[in-house]
Design a protein around this motif. Structure first.
Motif, PDB file in Angstrom:
ATOM      1  N   ASP A 158       0.823  -1.209   0.000  1.00 14.99           N
ATOM      2  CA  ASP A 158       0.000   0.000   0.000  1.00 14.99           C
ATOM      3  C   ASP A 158       0.859   1.262   0.000  1.00 14.99           C
ATOM      4  OD1 ASP A 158      -2.274  -1.560   0.044  1.00 14.99           O
ATOM      5  OD2 ASP A 158      -2.397  -1.552   2.239  1.00 14.99           O
ATOM      6  N   ALA A 159       1.942   1.240   0.744  1.00 16.62           N
ATOM      7  CA  ALA A 159       2.806   2.421   0.838  1.00 16.62           C
ATOM      8  C   ALA A 159       3.854   2.440  -0.260  1.00 16.62           C
ATOM      9  CB  ALA A 159       3.485   2.455   2.202  1.00 16.62           C
ATOM     10  N   GLY A 160       4.037   1.323  -0.970  1.00 12.69           N
ATOM     11  CA  GLY A 160       5.044   1.257  -2.018  1.00 12.69           C
ATOM     12  C   GLY A 160       6.462   1.267  -1.469  1.00 12.69           C
ATOM     13  N   SER A 161       6.636   0.740  -0.267  1.00 20.13           N
ATOM     14  CA  SER A 161       7.958   0.736   0.345  1.00 20.13           C
ATOM     15  C   SER A 161       8.260  -0.652   0.903  1.00 20.13           C
ATOM     16  CB  SER A 161       8.038   1.777   1.459  1.00 20.13           C
ATOM     17  OG  SER A 161       7.163   1.425   2.507  1.00 20.13           O
ATOM     18  N   ALA A 162       9.498  -0.820   1.320  1.00 27.47           N
ATOM     19  CA  ALA A 162       9.919  -2.076   1.930  1.00 27.47           C
ATOM     20  C   ALA A 162      10.942  -1.771   3.007  1.00 27.47           C
ATOM     21  CB  ALA A 162      10.517  -3.007   0.878  1.00 27.47           C
ATOM     22  N   THR A 163      11.077  -2.698   3.933  1.00 25.96           N
ATOM     23  CA  THR A 163      12.098  -2.605   4.962  1.00 25.96           C
ATOM     24  C   THR A 163      12.965  -3.845   4.872  1.00 25.96           C
ATOM     25  OG1 THR A 163      10.673  -1.321   6.416  1.00 25.96           O
ATOM     26  CG2 THR A 163      12.535  -2.463   7.447  1.00 25.96           C
ATOM     27  N   ILE A 164      14.274  -3.633   4.852  1.00 20.42           N
ATOM     28  CA  ILE A 164      15.228  -4.734   4.894  1.00 20.42           C
ATOM     29  C   ILE A 164      15.815  -4.744   6.297  1.00 20.42           C
ATOM     30  CG2 ILE A 164      17.368  -5.678   3.968  1.00 20.42           C
ATOM     31  CD1 ILE A 164      16.689  -4.188   1.345  1.00 20.42           C
ATOM     32  N   ARG A 165      15.779  -5.917   6.933  1.00 23.20           N
ATOM     33  CA  ARG A 165      16.280  -6.052   8.307  1.00 23.20           C
ATOM     34  C   ARG A 165      17.452  -7.015   8.327  1.00 23.20           C
ATOM     35  NH1 ARG A 165      14.044  -5.307  13.708  1.00 23.20           N
ATOM     36  NH2 ARG A 165      14.982  -6.814  15.131  1.00 23.20           N
ATOM     37  N   ILE A 166      18.518  -6.596   8.987  1.00 21.76           N
ATOM     38  CA  ILE A 166      19.714  -7.411   9.171  1.00 21.76           C
ATOM     39  C   ILE A 166      19.811  -7.713  10.658  1.00 21.76           C
ATOM     40  CG2 ILE A 166      22.217  -7.562   8.850  1.00 21.76           C
ATOM     41  CD1 ILE A 166      20.603  -4.579   7.375  1.00 21.76           C
ATOM     42  N   GLU A 167      19.956  -8.991  11.010  1.00 19.18           N
ATOM     43  CA  GLU A 167      20.129  -9.389  12.406  1.00 19.18           C
ATOM     44  C   GLU A 167      21.377 -10.251  12.515  1.00 19.18           C
ATOM     45  OE1 GLU A 167      16.660 -11.574  13.568  1.00 19.18           O
ATOM     46  OE2 GLU A 167      15.328  -9.861  13.304  1.00 19.18           O
ATOM     47  N   VAL A 168      22.260  -9.901  13.428  1.00 16.63           N
ATOM     48  CA  VAL A 168      23.456 -10.699  13.687  1.00 16.63           C
ATOM     49  C   VAL A 168      23.430 -11.072  15.162  1.00 16.63           C
ATOM     50  CG1 VAL A 168      25.974 -10.757  13.697  1.00 16.63           C
ATOM     51  CG2 VAL A 168      24.769  -9.617  11.825  1.00 16.63           C
ATOM     52  N   THR A 169      23.451 -12.371  15.433  1.00 19.72           N
ATOM     53  CA  THR A 169      23.349 -12.885  16.791  1.00 19.72           C
ATOM     54  C   THR A 169      24.651 -13.560  17.186  1.00 19.72           C
ATOM     55  OG1 THR A 169      20.981 -13.245  16.473  1.00 19.72           O
ATOM     56  CG2 THR A 169      22.018 -14.417  18.298  1.00 19.72           C
ATOM     57  N   ASP A 170      25.167 -13.202  18.362  1.00 19.07           N
ATOM     58  CA  ASP A 170      26.343 -13.879  18.903  1.00 19.07           C
ATOM     59  C   ASP A 170      26.009 -14.401  20.294  1.00 19.07           C
ATOM     60  OD1 ASP A 170      27.034 -11.916  20.973  1.00 19.07           O
ATOM     61  OD2 ASP A 170      27.706 -10.633  19.346  1.00 19.07           O
ATOM     62  N   THR A 171      26.984 -15.024  20.946  1.00 20.21           N
ATOM     63  CA  THR A 171      26.702 -15.694  22.214  1.00 20.21           C
ATOM     64  C   THR A 171      27.248 -14.957  23.429  1.00 20.21           C
ATOM     65  OG1 THR A 171      28.644 -17.068  21.829  1.00 20.21           O
ATOM     66  CG2 THR A 171      26.512 -17.996  21.211  1.00 20.21           C
ATOM     67  N   ARG A 172      27.729 -13.728  23.268  1.00 18.74           N
ATOM     68  CA  ARG A 172      28.235 -12.945  24.403  1.00 18.74           C
ATOM     69  C   ARG A 172      27.129 -12.050  24.937  1.00 18.74           C
ATOM     70  NH1 ARG A 172      34.124 -12.176  24.391  1.00 18.74           N
ATOM     71  NH2 ARG A 172      33.885 -11.335  26.467  1.00 18.74           N
ATOM     72  N   THR A 173      26.814 -12.185  26.215  1.00 13.27           N
ATOM     73  CA  THR A 173      25.791 -11.332  26.812  1.00 13.27           C
ATOM     74  C   THR A 173      26.385 -10.112  27.494  1.00 13.27           C
ATOM     75  OG1 THR A 173      25.863 -12.664  28.813  1.00 13.27           O
ATOM     76  CG2 THR A 173      24.152 -13.194  27.218  1.00 13.27           C
ATOM     77  N   GLU A 174      27.625 -10.226  27.968  1.00 16.71           N
ATOM     78  CA  GLU A 174      28.205  -9.139  28.749  1.00 16.71           C
ATOM     79  C   GLU A 174      28.756  -7.998  27.900  1.00 16.71           C
ATOM     80  OE1 GLU A 174      31.623 -11.876  27.848  1.00 16.71           O
ATOM     81  OE2 GLU A 174      29.509 -12.111  28.298  1.00 16.71           O
ATOM     82  N   ARG A 175      28.829  -8.176  26.598  1.00 18.79           N
ATOM     83  CA  ARG A 175      29.368  -7.130  25.725  1.00 18.79           C
ATOM     84  C   ARG A 175      28.246  -6.563  24.878  1.00 18.79           C
ATOM     85  NH1 ARG A 175      35.297  -7.734  24.055  1.00 18.79           N
ATOM     86  NH2 ARG A 175      34.890  -5.521  23.773  1.00 18.79           N
ATOM     87  N   VAL A 176      27.576  -5.562  25.396  1.00 21.74           N
ATOM     88  CA  VAL A 176      26.474  -4.916  24.687  1.00 21.74           C
ATOM     89  C   VAL A 176      27.047  -3.741  23.902  1.00 21.74           C
ATOM     90  CG1 VAL A 176      24.273  -3.720  24.913  1.00 21.74           C
ATOM     91  CG2 VAL A 176      24.837  -5.610  26.444  1.00 21.74           C
TER      92      VAL A 176
END
Length: 154
Positions: free
Chosen positions: A91-109
């Protein structure tokens, strides 16, 4: 690897909603380089040709997030995960591209920093913040770690 495309259509016509590329990579510079190349290739197949602003922008964001996962999110023996999706709004004639990168470190935000002008590193997230429409981090629910994501409105 999971990928959804419509092979019967030429690449320049493939902009259907719900396209997805999902893959694990070794937490090495080689894995980060492969992630960047495969994202650029996938975008080209989805109708965002090489050397266009969309392909270059999303590929650069992917490169920075994957490099950060390797450099700062690496735990020996653990891979990082990359997910690339498109979500079209017809309807809006647009798109969103999403990039997700997941790692296993929780303490390094990840956080934005202001490196000194002569610093050789520390500008990756500044690039992501400048190029992405939105970006952020999300903790993993099922296992330790985090997902750093960026979105580009096309």
């Amino acid at each position: 690897m999971k990928s959804t495309t419509h092979p019967s259509q030429p690449a320049h016509e493939r902009r259907a909603p719900g396209q997805e590329f999902d893959m694990r990579f070794t937490s090495t510079p080689r894995g980060a380089r492969l992630a960047r190349r495969l994202v650029s290739h996938r975008l080209h197949e989805w109708g965002h040709p090489y050397n266009t602003a969309t392909n270059d922008t999303v590929t650069l964001i992917t490169a920075e997030l994957a490099a950060n996962a390797v450099r700062h999110g690496h735990i020996p023996g653990r891979d990082f995960h990359l997910r690339l999706t498109t979500d079209a709004d017809a309807d809006a004639g647009s798109a969103t591209i999403r990039i997700e990168v997941t790692d296993t470190r929780t303490e390094r935000v990840p956080a934005l920093a202001s490196p000194s002008p002569d610093a050789e590193a520390g500008r990756g997230l500044l690039l992501v913040a400048a190029l992405a429409t939105r970006w952020g981090t999300t903790p993993r629910v099922a296992a330790p770690g985090k997902t750093v994501w960026g979105e580009v409105d096309v």
